[in-house]
Design a protein around this motif. Structure first.
Motif, PDB file in Angstrom:
ATOM      1  N   TYR A   1     -12.462 -64.577 -25.329  1.00 62.47           N
ATOM      2  CA  TYR A   1     -12.545 -63.202 -25.812  1.00 62.47           C
ATOM      3  C   TYR A   1     -13.588 -62.440 -24.992  1.00 62.47           C
ATOM      4  O   TYR A   1     -14.476 -63.009 -24.355  1.00 62.47           O
ATOM      5  CB  TYR A   1     -12.900 -63.157 -27.299  1.00 62.47           C
ATOM      6  N   GLU A   2     -13.460 -61.121 -24.996  1.00 66.38           N
ATOM      7  CA  GLU A   2     -14.336 -60.258 -24.228  1.00 66.38           C
ATOM      8  C   GLU A   2     -15.625 -59.993 -25.009  1.00 66.38           C
ATOM      9  O   GLU A   2     -15.575 -59.767 -26.231  1.00 66.38           O
ATOM     10  CB  GLU A   2     -13.627 -58.933 -23.935  1.00 66.38           C
ATOM     11  N   SER A   3     -16.782 -60.050 -24.305  1.00 60.93           N
ATOM     12  CA  SER A   3     -18.067 -59.833 -24.968  1.00 60.93           C
ATOM     13  C   SER A   3     -19.082 -59.278 -23.984  1.00 60.93           C
ATOM     14  O   SER A   3     -19.370 -59.919 -22.955  1.00 60.93           O
ATOM     15  CB  SER A   3     -18.587 -61.149 -25.565  1.00 60.93           C
ATOM     16  N   ASN A   4     -19.598 -58.078 -24.280  1.00 60.29           N
ATOM     17  CA  ASN A   4     -20.662 -57.456 -23.456  1.00 60.29           C
ATOM     18  C   ASN A   4     -20.289 -57.397 -21.979  1.00 60.29           C
ATOM     19  O   ASN A   4     -21.103 -57.722 -21.099  1.00 60.29           O
ATOM     20  CB  ASN A   4     -21.976 -58.214 -23.631  1.00 60.29           C
ATOM     21  N   GLY A   5     -19.062 -57.014 -21.685  1.00 58.47           N
ATOM     22  CA  GLY A   5     -18.617 -56.856 -20.315  1.00 58.47           C
ATOM     23  C   GLY A   5     -18.198 -58.139 -19.646  1.00 58.47           C
ATOM     24  O   GLY A   5     -17.734 -58.129 -18.507  1.00 58.47           O
ATOM     25  N   GLY A   6     -18.365 -59.260 -20.301  1.00 60.65           N
ATOM     26  CA  GLY A   6     -17.927 -60.539 -19.751  1.00 60.65           C
ATOM     27  C   GLY A   6     -17.002 -61.248 -20.732  1.00 60.65           C
ATOM     28  O   GLY A   6     -16.401 -60.634 -21.618  1.00 60.65           O
ATOM     29  N   TYR A   7     -16.895 -62.599 -20.552  1.00 65.15           N
ATOM     30  CA  TYR A   7     -15.985 -63.362 -21.430  1.00 65.15           C
ATOM     31  C   TYR A   7     -16.692 -64.611 -21.943  1.00 65.15           C
ATOM     32  O   TYR A   7     -17.535 -65.206 -21.268  1.00 65.15           O
ATOM     33  CB  TYR A   7     -14.719 -63.761 -20.670  1.00 65.15           C
TER      34      TYR A   7
ATOM     35  N   ARG B   1      -5.072 -55.697 -29.395  1.00 69.30           N
ATOM     36  CA  ARG B   1      -5.408 -55.452 -27.991  1.00 69.30           C
ATOM     37  C   ARG B   1      -4.622 -54.280 -27.419  1.00 69.30           C
ATOM     38  O   ARG B   1      -5.124 -53.536 -26.568  1.00 69.30           O
ATOM     39  CB  ARG B   1      -5.147 -56.715 -27.167  1.00 69.30           C
ATOM     40  N   GLU B   2      -3.366 -54.107 -27.903  1.00 73.02           N
ATOM     41  CA  GLU B   2      -2.554 -52.973 -27.439  1.00 73.02           C
ATOM     42  C   GLU B   2      -3.229 -51.648 -27.782  1.00 73.02           C
ATOM     43  O   GLU B   2      -3.189 -50.688 -27.008  1.00 73.02           O
ATOM     44  CB  GLU B   2      -1.168 -53.024 -28.078  1.00 73.02           C
ATOM     45  N   LYS B   3      -3.854 -51.588 -28.997  1.00 70.31           N
ATOM     46  CA  LYS B   3      -4.522 -50.353 -29.403  1.00 70.31           C
ATOM     47  C   LYS B   3      -5.719 -50.039 -28.515  1.00 70.31           C
ATOM     48  O   LYS B   3      -6.079 -48.874 -28.320  1.00 70.31           O
ATOM     49  CB  LYS B   3      -4.970 -50.476 -30.868  1.00 70.31           C
ATOM     50  N   GLU B   4      -6.345 -51.095 -28.011  1.00 72.07           N
ATOM     51  CA  GLU B   4      -7.535 -50.904 -27.193  1.00 72.07           C
ATOM     52  C   GLU B   4      -7.227 -50.717 -25.720  1.00 72.07           C
ATOM     53  O   GLU B   4      -8.069 -50.238 -24.959  1.00 72.07           O
ATOM     54  CB  GLU B   4      -8.475 -52.110 -27.364  1.00 72.07           C
ATOM     55  N   ASN B   5      -6.024 -51.124 -25.285  1.00 66.93           N
ATOM     56  CA  ASN B   5      -5.682 -51.065 -23.860  1.00 66.93           C
ATOM     57  C   ASN B   5      -4.281 -50.476 -23.701  1.00 66.93           C
ATOM     58  O   ASN B   5      -3.281 -51.150 -23.945  1.00 66.93           O
ATOM     59  CB  ASN B   5      -5.704 -52.460 -23.239  1.00 66.93           C
TER      60      ASN B   5
ATOM     61  N   ILE C   1      -6.375 -60.309 -28.512  1.00 68.54           N
ATOM     62  CA  ILE C   1      -7.801 -59.984 -28.458  1.00 68.54           C
ATOM     63  C   ILE C   1      -8.699 -61.216 -28.464  1.00 68.54           C
ATOM     64  O   ILE C   1      -9.830 -61.189 -27.988  1.00 68.54           O
ATOM     65  CB  ILE C   1      -8.167 -59.047 -29.633  1.00 68.54           C
ATOM     66  N   GLY C   2      -8.232 -62.328 -28.999  1.00 65.27           N
ATOM     67  CA  GLY C   2      -9.044 -63.541 -29.050  1.00 65.27           C
ATOM     68  C   GLY C   2      -9.956 -63.577 -30.261  1.00 65.27           C
ATOM     69  O   GLY C   2     -10.124 -62.587 -30.977  1.00 65.27           O
ATOM     70  N   PHE C   3     -10.573 -64.756 -30.482  1.00 62.77           N
ATOM     71  CA  PHE C   3     -11.444 -64.944 -31.641  1.00 62.77           C
ATOM     72  C   PHE C   3     -12.882 -64.562 -31.294  1.00 62.77           C
ATOM     73  O   PHE C   3     -13.746 -65.418 -31.094  1.00 62.77           O
ATOM     74  CB  PHE C   3     -11.381 -66.392 -32.122  1.00 62.77           C
ATOM     75  N   ASN C   4     -13.125 -63.252 -31.220  1.00 65.68           N
ATOM     76  CA  ASN C   4     -14.504 -62.808 -31.084  1.00 65.68           C
ATOM     77  C   ASN C   4     -15.226 -63.045 -32.403  1.00 65.68           C
ATOM     78  O   ASN C   4     -14.646 -63.545 -33.372  1.00 65.68           O
ATOM     79  CB  ASN C   4     -14.564 -61.340 -30.654  1.00 65.68           C
ATOM     80  N   ASP C   5     -16.507 -62.672 -32.451  1.00 66.19           N
ATOM     81  CA  ASP C   5     -17.289 -62.976 -33.660  1.00 66.19           C
ATOM     82  C   ASP C   5     -16.676 -62.346 -34.902  1.00 66.19           C
ATOM     83  O   ASP C   5     -16.614 -62.968 -35.973  1.00 66.19           O
ATOM     84  CB  ASP C   5     -18.728 -62.484 -33.489  1.00 66.19           C
ATOM     85  N   GLU C   6     -16.170 -61.117 -34.762  1.00 67.45           N
ATOM     86  CA  GLU C   6     -15.607 -60.421 -35.928  1.00 67.45           C
ATOM     87  C   GLU C   6     -14.336 -61.126 -36.413  1.00 67.45           C
ATOM     88  O   GLU C   6     -14.166 -61.353 -37.608  1.00 67.45           O
ATOM     89  CB  GLU C   6     -15.298 -58.967 -35.557  1.00 67.45           C
TER      90      GLU C   6
END
Length: 718
Positions: free
Chosen positions: A127-133, A47-51, A84-89
């Motif tokens: 986790y963040e997804s398509n502008g939402g959570y 998440r640090e790399k992205e923000n 970053i949370g457990f998104n699909d990836e």
């Protein structure tokens, strides 16, 4: 990949029941905590790399319940991060066994350790997804229901929610081994200390970007205490150095091991830490910025307990090679030693990094970083030389054994004597072989004489080697006894100076012949006279209790007059305790009396006379005691004072003692008119010590080949 709600997660070709048996429970009981903590750090890093400007946070809550006796029982643990949370990836990676795609080189096996320690591991992740959570919830377990579905992960839900940021909370529940005291005793301070030690490399390398780490301990949902890991807890890297290790490879003809052109680069980071925090010097390999606790590597340049300027050193080794070498059980990898690689070439690849090379290069690097360690090495060498001198070890003894800088004196001696025992066994075997061959000799054969002489030569060569080993041990032991004698004489023992005991006479008595003992051949009476260890004798026994050849030496048929004398003037004369009595043979008795280092010996010149008189008149007839030899030993001896008390004492011309050639011992009662005779010496402990040292030194010079003219002169004196 889309995961359905309320379903067990499976993978083609993945049989979790077999995997769980293959990947054993870690020997480190906190391993699941470390796995979850590592995942939290990694999620924050992503998440640090992205923000830019993102501030990571990890919150650990330990929950305990209190027992009736006041002790605590582990209940559960929450580990929450805002990564970053457990998104699909990320969830797909979590469910892929041996996934190699993640930048942190994880193998996807950490969750197996969850199942080995806890019945259930519950994970809720936003986790963040398509502008939402979205919020994903799943459970990890190896209980029966899961394994029946060929899974260890149950995906409960993945739903859209209102939220402001991503986060993950992992909860450990249901400790499988209820006897794990490390969990029941766990609190915030203990876990903080464990995390600091485990992640010291990561924390030091990321000191300025460290997430906010908070640990809370709860009992019955009431917070008991809170600890934080902050920048002030993290030591600075004291020194750092890169070095290279070349691979070893099998020669083209597969007959030997040789160095390859390829190499790996390693980094050594050193931390100079107060000895109160770091209990001993240590060298550890690291994998993925974590300390590998299970792998043993020798720190060859510094002993574990050496202290430099009040500090111990932690040396941490990192390398891409180590990260890639890591196994599914996290931190449990194998680097072969040279002998292992050489002996089992087929078990390894055609090239390997050899652990011996790594240890040697690390030792060189540590020396280059800290020249002051050379002084410590010099001290160890001095101590080793003292050990050689003390036990008469040959100068090259360490060429036969592998001595570590961490070996205690006891360990070094154990190694030496083990090698010596093997040598002695080989010598014995050679002697037996020669004796066996003698049985096959034919006295009528033409070569009989030649063969006989050949076997005799073999035995003659072997026996002196064997005897020399035994004699060395014998003389070395005597040297130690004399060193102890000297320490007592000079009042250097701790027990003589700590106020607990200051009985110098008793210390010396027990050194020479243990009190209450009757085993002369295991005593050190040789200090007084070499022959004394071969005589029967007793140490510190009442006259009435002394036995000789199984019989009491005091007669039981005492007359009335004899009994009256024994108890006259309120005394109990047969209750007296001579320090040492020795019986060389019938009619003879040696009486030895010790006095304390501060006692004027002249005041006790008649004590031995009195003992001799009692033995002359009240011993059993079979003993026929008529000839006595007395030794009165102390340190405060003034020759003129001795002679003023008894002018029959004569100073010796050579050996600093006084002697009385003869003193009548009255024959009374039944022995009336049959007097005995007593020869007496009055001598100092220091004189005894000097005599004994001279005798032992002759043996030492013989053993070490220093047969000087001086030694030969000394030998004629004794």
């Amino acid at each position: 990949m889309k995961y359905e709600d309320n379903t067990y997660v499976t993978r083609d070709g993945v049989y979790y029941e077999g995997i769980i048996r293959e990947i054993k429970r870690s020997r480190n009981t906190f391993q699941p905590i470390y796995e979850a903590f590592t995942n939290a750090l990694e999620a924050i890093k992503i998440r640090e790399k992205e923000n830019n400007g993102f501030n990571g946070k990890i919150l650990i809550k330990i929950h305990s319940t209190q027992n009736t006796d006041g002790s605590l029982t582990f209940s559960k643990m929450h580990i929450t991060d805002n990564g970053i949370g457990f998104n699909d990836e990320e969830f797909d990676r979590f469910n892929t066994y041996k996934d190699f795609t993640k930048g942190f080189k994880n193998l996807g096996s950490g969750r197996i350790q969850y199942t080995h320690f806890f019945d259930t591991t519950r994970i809720k992740s936003i986790y963040e997804s398509n502008g939402g959570y979205r919020e994903r919830e799943f459970v990890v377990s190896k209980n029966k229901n899961f394994l029946q579905h060929k899974s260890i992960v149950f995906h409960k839900k993945d739903v859209e929610i209102e939220a402001e940021a991503s986060s993950t909370t992992l909860t450990f529940e249901g400790l499988l081994d209820s006897n794990l005291a490390s969990y029941h005793n766990l609190n915030d301070e203990i876990l903080k200390d464990a995390l600091l030690r485990r992640y010291i490399q990561y924390f030091c390398l990321n000191k300025k970007e460290l997430p906010e780490i908070t640990i809370e301990h709860y009992a019955f949902n009431e917070r008991e205490n809170i600890s934080k890991i902050t920048e002030s807890d993290i030591p600075e890297i004291d020194k750092s150095e890169d070095f290279q290790i070349h691979y070893s490879k099998v020669s083209p003809d597969a007959s030997k091991v040789e160095s390859a052109d390829e190499f790996e680069t390693f980094t050594l980071n050193s931390y100079k830490l107060d000895k109160s925090f770091l209990k001993h010097n240590d060298l550890k390999l690291t994998s993925k910025n974590e300390v590998v606790q299970q792998f043993d590597i020798n720190l060859v340049s510094l002993a574990k307990n050496d202290v430099i300027e009040g500090s111990h050193f932690l040396f941490l080794v990192s390398s891409d090679y180590l990260d890639n070498k890591d196994t599914n059980e996290r931190g449990e990898f194998h680097i072969p030693r040279f002998d292992e690689f050489q002996d089992q070439l087929n078990m390894f690849s055609d090239r390997e990094i050899i652990l011996d090379d790594l240890e040697y290069k690390l030792g060189e690097t540590v020396w280059s970083l800290y020249p002051e360690i050379e002084k410590i090495q010099e001290k160890h060498l001095t101590d080793l030389n003292k050990l050689k001198e003390m036990f008469l070890l040959p100068d090259d003894f360490d060429s036969d054994i592998d001595i570590s800088i961490n070996d205690s004196s006891k360990k070094i001696l154990e190694k030496f004597y083990t090698v010596e025992a093997k040598k002695k066994a080989e010598l014995d075997s050679n002697i037996k072989d020669s004796m066996d061959r003698l049985n096959h000799l034919d006295t009528t054969s033409d070569d009989y004489s030649a063969l006989l002489n050949e076997e005799i030569d073999r035995i003659v060569r072997v026996i002196p080697q064997q005897n020399r080993v035994e004699l060395t041990h014998y003389v070395a032991r005597r040297k130690l006894v004399l060193d102890l004698f000297s320490l007592i004489l000079n009042k250097k023992l701790i027990v003589q100076n700590d106020g607990s005991r200051n009985n110098n006479e008793e210390l010396l008595h027990n050194l020479i012949f243990e009190q209450k003992s009757t085993i002369t051949n295991k005593s050190d009476l040789w200090i007084i006279n070499e022959d004394f260890i071969y005589f029967q004798g007793v140490s510190e026994f009442q006259l009435s209790d002394i036995k000789y050849k199984g019989k009491n030496i005091i007669r039981e048929d005492l007359s009335d007059k004899e009994s009256e004398y024994i108890t006259s003037l309120g005394q109990k004369r047969l209750d007296k305790r001579p320090d040492i009595l020795l019986f060389p043979k019938e009619e003879k008795c040696i009486i030895i009396e010790f006095k304390s280092l501060d006692t004027n010996v002249s005041d006790h010149l008649n004590q031995i006379n009195h003992y001799a008189t009692l033995l002359r008149n009240f011993s059993i007839p079979e003993m026929k005691l008529t000839t006595f030899y007395g030794y009165l030993i102390g340190e405060q001896i003034e020759p003129h004072d001795v002679r003023s008390h008894d002018a029959d004492f004569i100073p010796s011309y050579e050996f600093d003692y006084l002697f009385r050639p003869a003193k009548k011992i009255a024959g009374m009662f039944n022995n009336e008119g049959k007097d005995g005779s007593l020869y007496t010496e009055v001598l100092k402990y220091s004189t005894l010590l000097e005599r004994a040292k001279n005798r032992n030194e002759i043996f030492i010079k013989k053993l070490t080949g220093e047969n000087t003219e001086e030694a030969e002169d000394d030998e004629t004196l004794f």
